[in-house]
Design a protein around this motif. Structure first.
Motif, PDB file in Angstrom:
ATOM      1  N   MET A   1       0.847  -1.167   0.000  1.00 58.58           N
ATOM      2  CA  MET A   1       0.000   0.000   0.000  1.00 58.58           C
ATOM      3  C   MET A   1       0.899   1.239   0.000  1.00 58.58           C
ATOM      4  N   ILE A   2       0.627   2.142  -0.899  1.00 58.72           N
ATOM      5  CA  ILE A   2       1.409   3.362  -1.023  1.00 58.72           C
ATOM      6  C   ILE A   2       1.011   4.337   0.075  1.00 58.72           C
ATOM      7  N   ALA A   3       2.006   5.031   0.617  1.00 55.39           N
ATOM      8  CA  ALA A   3       1.753   6.026   1.656  1.00 55.39           C
ATOM      9  C   ALA A   3       0.851   7.123   1.101  1.00 55.39           C
ATOM     10  N   LYS A   4      -0.189   7.465   1.860  1.00 54.79           N
ATOM     11  CA  LYS A   4      -1.163   8.456   1.397  1.00 54.79           C
ATOM     12  C   LYS A   4      -0.973   9.820   2.039  1.00 54.79           C
ATOM     13  N   THR A   5      -0.462   9.840   3.249  1.00 54.60           N
ATOM     14  CA  THR A   5      -0.319  11.103   3.966  1.00 54.60           C
ATOM     15  C   THR A   5       1.151  11.475   4.096  1.00 54.60           C
ATOM     16  N   ASP A   6       1.382  12.705   4.457  1.00 59.05           N
ATOM     17  CA  ASP A   6       2.750  13.180   4.671  1.00 59.05           C
ATOM     18  C   ASP A   6       3.426  12.381   5.789  1.00 59.05           C
ATOM     19  N   THR A   7       2.688  12.107   6.846  1.00 54.48           N
ATOM     20  CA  THR A   7       3.253  11.342   7.964  1.00 54.48           C
ATOM     21  C   THR A   7       3.614   9.931   7.536  1.00 54.48           C
ATOM     22  N   GLU A   8       2.755   9.291   6.753  1.00 51.72           N
ATOM     23  CA  GLU A   8       3.062   7.939   6.260  1.00 51.72           C
ATOM     24  C   GLU A   8       4.306   7.951   5.382  1.00 51.72           C
ATOM     25  N   ARG A   9       4.449   8.979   4.543  1.00 49.07           N
ATOM     26  CA  ARG A   9       5.652   9.084   3.703  1.00 49.07           C
ATOM     27  C   ARG A   9       6.896   9.262   4.560  1.00 49.07           C
ATOM     28  N   LYS A  10       6.790  10.070   5.608  1.00 46.13           N
ATOM     29  CA  LYS A  10       7.933  10.278   6.508  1.00 46.13           C
ATOM     30  C   LYS A  10       8.315   8.979   7.215  1.00 46.13           C
ATOM     31  N   VAL A  11       7.316   8.218   7.655  1.00 45.98           N
ATOM     32  CA  VAL A  11       7.582   6.934   8.318  1.00 45.98           C
ATOM     33  C   VAL A  11       8.302   5.999   7.354  1.00 45.98           C
ATOM     34  N   CYS A  12       7.839   5.919   6.126  1.00 42.32           N
ATOM     35  CA  CYS A  12       8.500   5.065   5.127  1.00 42.32           C
ATOM     36  C   CYS A  12       9.935   5.519   4.890  1.00 42.32           C
ATOM     37  N   ASN A  13      10.164   6.823   4.838  1.00 39.50           N
ATOM     38  CA  ASN A  13      11.519   7.340   4.651  1.00 39.50           C
ATOM     39  C   ASN A  13      12.430   6.986   5.814  1.00 39.50           C
ATOM     40  N   ILE A  14      11.900   7.036   7.022  1.00 39.98           N
ATOM     41  CA  ILE A  14      12.699   6.668   8.193  1.00 39.98           C
ATOM     42  C   ILE A  14      13.054   5.186   8.137  1.00 39.98           C
TER      43      ILE A  14
END
Length: 70
Positions: A1-14
């Motif tokens: 599942m692709i990150a939908k929110t800014d926070t989800e994208r940040k978590v994936c980046n971490i």
């Protein structure tokens, strides 16, 4: 599942940073993509620094070992 929110994208980046991998999606299993207990600790520490400076939020690992926001 692709990150939908800014926070989800940040978590994936971490996660990508901690595990030295690319292409992490929000539904990926942290442990199946190379994580272990020491890296989980590093992930939580970096997440607290980058995401939760002024918020009273936390992280937990569910029974199926996917990271979830509380």
């Amino acid at each position: 599942m692709i990150a939908k929110t800014d926070t989800e994208r940040k978590v994936c980046n971490i996660v990508e940073d901690v595990l030295q991998v690319s292409g992490v999606q929000i539904s990926d299993d942290f442990f199946e993509i190379g994580g272990d207990s020491l890296r989980a600790t590093e992930f939580v520490a970096k997440s607290r620094k980058k995401l939760f400076k002024s918020k009273k939020l936390g992280l937990r690992f569910s029974k199926i070992q996917r990271f979830q926001m509380l």
